[in-house]
Structure formats: C-alpha cells, structure tokens
Design a protein around this motif. Structure first.
Motif, PDB file in Angstrom:
ATOM      1  N   TYR A 230     -28.192   9.409 -59.400  1.00  0.00           N
ATOM      2  CA  TYR A 230     -27.140   9.516 -60.407  1.00  0.00           C
ATOM      3  C   TYR A 230     -27.429  10.717 -61.304  1.00  0.00           C
ATOM      4  CZ  TYR A 230     -26.018   4.699 -59.117  1.00  0.00           C
ATOM      5  OH  TYR A 230     -25.689   3.567 -58.439  1.00  0.00           O
ATOM      6  N   ARG A 233     -22.573  14.322 -65.360  1.00  0.00           N
ATOM      7  CA  ARG A 233     -21.829  15.590 -65.351  1.00  0.00           C
ATOM      8  C   ARG A 233     -22.010  16.317 -66.678  1.00  0.00           C
ATOM      9  NH1 ARG A 233     -17.577  12.364 -63.264  1.00  0.00           N
ATOM     10  NH2 ARG A 233     -17.343  12.516 -61.016  1.00  0.00           N
ATOM     11  N   GLU A 349     -20.235   6.667 -63.682  1.00  0.00           N
ATOM     12  CA  GLU A 349     -19.441   7.703 -63.019  1.00  0.00           C
ATOM     13  C   GLU A 349     -19.597   7.631 -61.505  1.00  0.00           C
ATOM     14  OE1 GLU A 349     -20.828  11.318 -64.731  1.00  0.00           O
ATOM     15  OE2 GLU A 349     -19.663  11.119 -66.591  1.00  0.00           O
ATOM     16  N   ALA A 350     -20.825   7.376 -61.037  1.00  0.00           N
ATOM     17  CA  ALA A 350     -21.075   7.278 -59.599  1.00  0.00           C
ATOM     18  C   ALA A 350     -20.310   6.105 -58.999  1.00  0.00           C
ATOM     19  CB  ALA A 350     -22.572   7.133 -59.339  1.00  0.00           C
ATOM     20  N   LYS A 351     -20.303   4.978 -59.696  1.00  0.00           N
ATOM     21  CA  LYS A 351     -19.575   3.807 -59.201  1.00  0.00           C
ATOM     22  C   LYS A 351     -18.069   4.065 -59.162  1.00  0.00           C
ATOM     23  CE  LYS A 351     -22.993   0.337 -60.653  1.00  0.00           C
ATOM     24  NZ  LYS A 351     -23.323  -0.108 -59.288  1.00  0.00           N
ATOM     25  N   GLU A 353     -16.620   6.960 -58.694  1.00  0.00           N
ATOM     26  CA  GLU A 353     -16.355   7.836 -57.552  1.00  0.00           C
ATOM     27  C   GLU A 353     -16.336   7.047 -56.253  1.00  0.00           C
ATOM     28  OE1 GLU A 353     -19.180  10.968 -57.503  1.00  0.00           O
ATOM     29  OE2 GLU A 353     -18.365  11.975 -59.292  1.00  0.00           O
ATOM     30  N   ALA A 354     -17.279   6.110 -56.153  1.00  0.00           N
ATOM     31  CA  ALA A 354     -17.334   5.292 -54.936  1.00  0.00           C
ATOM     32  C   ALA A 354     -16.072   4.449 -54.788  1.00  0.00           C
ATOM     33  CB  ALA A 354     -18.566   4.388 -54.974  1.00  0.00           C
ATOM     34  N   ALA A 356     -13.115   5.222 -56.028  1.00  0.00           N
ATOM     35  CA  ALA A 356     -11.990   6.133 -55.764  1.00  0.00           C
ATOM     36  C   ALA A 356     -11.897   6.473 -54.283  1.00  0.00           C
ATOM     37  CB  ALA A 356     -12.154   7.404 -56.594  1.00  0.00           C
ATOM     38  N   LEU A 357     -13.048   6.592 -53.619  1.00  0.00           N
ATOM     39  CA  LEU A 357     -13.042   6.912 -52.193  1.00  0.00           C
ATOM     40  C   LEU A 357     -12.530   5.755 -51.342  1.00  0.00           C
ATOM     41  CD1 LEU A 357     -16.484   8.754 -51.905  1.00  0.00           C
ATOM     42  CD2 LEU A 357     -14.202   9.777 -51.898  1.00  0.00           C
ATOM     43  N   LYS A 359     -10.285   3.384 -52.526  1.00  0.00           N
ATOM     44  CA  LYS A 359      -9.238   2.699 -53.292  1.00  0.00           C
ATOM     45  C   LYS A 359      -8.167   2.075 -52.400  1.00  0.00           C
ATOM     46  CE  LYS A 359      -6.699   7.021 -54.118  1.00  0.00           C
ATOM     47  NZ  LYS A 359      -6.146   7.894 -55.150  1.00  0.00           N
TER      48      LYS A 359
END
Length: 434
Positions: A230, A233, A349-351, A353-354, A356-357, A359
C-alpha cells in the motif's frame, strides 16, 4: 513550572497561516527556512486568533506588564482554579533507590485521587519504575493508535549527566514522569484507557504484564495495519500542512536546544574561572593593608556573582532544557501518528481500487472497505482534536517557560548589579582625618 496546562476550549477551524509558531520570528539560516503555508490549508484552531487571554477567559494586557513574574503568577493561579472541575489527580514523587543482586534501579510513588466510577477506591498509592511507565506508553500506543501519546523522558542518561542515580538526574526524571501522567490524565480518551487504570491501581503490575502477553485484546488486533503493497498517493492538504509544520517546529526547537546546551556549558566554564578569580583579590588584600577592605569587597562581590550564575545555570538545566526535549519528542510522536493515518488511508485507497476493478461483479461496496473508511475518518477526527489540544498546551507551556526564563535572567542580573553596587562605597575617596 506551575503544573500541566489543561486543554482550552475549541471554537472551530483556523488557517495554518494564522497558527502561531512560538519560534517563527527567527531568521537564522541554521534553523532552516520559515514555513509559508498556502492560505487554503486548514488546521485545527489554536487560541492565537483571539486576544491573549488566560485559561478562565480573563484578557491579558500585553502592553509592557510591570514584570514577567506578575503575569506568570496570574497564569498559575488560573491553572489552579481550573483544577476544581477535574475528577482524576495523579502525582509522581518519593523516588527510592533499590539495590538488588542483578540490578540497581529507582522506583517512584504514583498517587491517584479520583471520584470516577471506574475506580473501586477514591485513592491509590503504588510504586513504579521507569520500565513500567514505558510499558504503559506502549500499551496506549497499541490500544489507542489514532491518538497522540505523550512522550516519556529518554531512557538513557542525557548528555552531560554521568550518574543516572544522582539526585539531580532522578529529580529531573521524576518531574518528566509526573508530567507524562498528567498529560494522560488531562486527555478525554486516554485517561479512561483500561491499561492506564491498571497502571494506577495494580499492586503487582508484573502479574498483569504476563497475563497481557497471553491475551491479545480486540483493540490490539485492530491496530495491526497491513502496510505491504500500500502506497499513499498524497496526503490531504490539511495533514500535509501538519507534517510541514511539525518538521519546521522540531528543526527550530532542535537548534535552540543545541545552542542552549552550549550556552549552559560556557556558563559553567565561566563559573570555574570566577571561582578562581575572586579569591585572588582576597589574597592580594592580605598583602596590601591600605587596600585590604576594597579588595575583600571585590572578592565577596565576585563570590555573590558566582552564586547567582550557578542558580541561573541550574534553572536552565532543570526547567528550560527538559521542556525543549519534551516538545522535540512530542513532535516525533505526532509524526508517528500521522504516518499511521497515512497507512490506513493507503489501505483504504487500495481497497477502493480493487472494488472499482470488480464493480460489474460486486455492485455493493464490501463491508471491509466501509470498515476501512470508518478507520480513516476516525483517525482524521482524533488527529485533528489531538493536534488542537497539543497546540493549546504548547502555547501555554512556552508562554510560562519564556516568562520564567525572563524572570530568572532578571533576578540574575539584579543580584550581580546589587553585588557590584555594594563595593562602590568602599572604592570612593574618604576624607582624610586631621
């Protein structure tokens, strides 16, 4: 010092530009560039945007008070009045040396008086050594990761002090440990921590330590953050501003600490010279009958100046330097909390993104993502509140510290002035007797 300052009431957000820096007027290159925040950065409000006032709301006239000590006394009185509303009082005193076969150590008496329902008795008295205080701080960091834990005095002997069992060193540490517990006592969350309760009340703390090693609390499990993979940003602007402020503050304070130590070292070297210098006039007076009286007067004068300088150096060593060290350590503690906050945000943030991929497969936000979001929000709220409390305490501490230092220097120069004035009559021409 007049005791630990209490948190002042909050009244909303305030820009970093308006946040007072106790050392911001310095322009020395050694201290680094001054912090120039953007006007849109927000931080918790301190009391600097108001007219200077005492903790009970009484305004302070800053236009040349009669003396620094008069204002300091008013601050001390108001601190005492504020204590009437508290329900938990803790003191550290009565250091004792213990000599055992394997080790020699110091214990301190920790006395607690309270009216809180969480305590079975209204008063407790236990003995604790330094490693017990260290255990408490570690437990507080584990169980309250979102809060700023006050620093402990450094474990090892400070620079310039050889004997850690000397009376001076033990007393300096006692004061620091007392302030450490008072900081926790004044905190609205830490003061209710179960480990703090045990520290204040348990007769045999070692038995509790062994028990605690086998049982991992739910809170303890929740703070084992996963940091691998992690990467944050960027910090939100307000927390980036806090980080910049802490870097600048600790840099300036570290510079002042180093210079102050050099000044004290030079004062002590000067004191050695004065102690050799004064007696020379006395021995000279023994050879000069007509000059014996004024020469003895000069010798006594230098002796008085020696005493005054010794007192000033002791005050600087015992009262001034420890506060600087505490706040340098305090800023490091705040940076550590800030890093923990960043870790939780990076995990969140990492969760996201995961999710979103995936969804299209999982239209609903998973529970663990919502839990992680709650932790970020909790960190943000607690860190802001503790930063505001720290700023208020710091402002009050440095106000008392600098006024106390002004008082001590005034007293020193007044004593030297009085000493030198006392020998003027001895040096003036006396009318000859006929």
């Amino acid at each position: 010092a007049a005791g630990t300052p209490k948190p002042l009431p909050s009244s909303g957000p305030k820009s970093l530009r308006e946040m007072p820096h106790p050392l911001a007027t310095s322009s020395s290159e050694e201290m680094g560039p001054a912090l120039t925040p953007s006007p849109d950065l927000l931080l918790p409000r301190s009391i600097a945007d108001k007219d200077l006032s005492l903790p009970n709301g009484t305004p302070v006239d800053t236009s040349s008070p009669a003396s620094s000590s008069s204002l300091l006394n008013r601050l001390q009185l108001d601190d005492d009045l504020d204590g009437e509303t508290r329900d938990l009082f803790v003191t550290v005193d009565d250091p004792k040396k213990h000599v055992c076969t394997m080790e020699t150590y110091i214990t301190y008496r920790v006395t607690t008086k309270t009216t809180r329902a969480e305590f079975d008795l209204p008063e407790y008295s236990v003995r604790r050594r330094y490693q017990d205080f260290d255990w408490l701080r570690n437990k507080l960091e584990e169980s309250q990761p979102t809060h700023l834990i006050p620093p402990l005095p450094e474990k090892f002997v400070v620079k310039g002090v050889v004997d850690r069992f000397s009376e001076e060193f033990v007393e300096t540490r006692r004061k620091a440990l007392d302030k450490f517990l008072k900081r926790i006592t004044d905190h609205p969350v830490l003061s209710f921590n179960e480990h703090f309760n045990v520290f204040l009340t348990a007769k045999d703390l070692n038995a509790y330590k062994k028990q605690g090693m086998a049982l991992l609390s739910k809170m303890g499990e929740s703070v084992k953050y996963v940091t691998g993979g992690y990467k944050l940003r960027s910090r939100p602007l307000e927390f980036a501003a806090i980080g910049e402020y802490l870097d600048t503050f600790s840099l300036k304070l570290g510079t002042i600490d180093r210079i102050a130590q050099r000044i004290i070292k030079e004062q002590l070297e000067y004191l050695v010279e004065l102690r050799e210098y004064g007696p020379v006039y006395s021995t000279w007076g023994g050879l000069e009958v007509e000059l014996s009286e004024p020469l003895e007067g000069v010798s006594a004068c230098i002796g008085n100046c020696c005493t005054a300088l010794e007192e000033l150096s002791e005050d600087m060593t015992e009262d001034f330097l420890p506060v600087l060290r505490e706040y340098i350590l305090y800023s490091e503690s705040m940076k550590n909390v800030l890093k923990k906050r960043d870790q939780v945000q990076a995990e969140y943030e990492a969760k996201l993104e995961a999710v979103a991929l995936k969804k299209e497969d999982r239209p609903k936000v998973p529970t663990d993502v919502e839990t992680c979001q709650d932790r970020v929000e909790c960190f943000n709220a607690d860190l802001k509140a503790d930063m505001e409390r720290w700023q208020n305490n710091k402002r009050q501490d440095f106000r008392q510290l600098l006024m106390g230092m002004a008082d001590k220097n005034i007293q020193y120069y007044e004593k030297c002035l009085t000493a030198w004035e006392s020998i003027i009559p001895l040096l003036q021409d006396k009318p000859e007797t006929k």
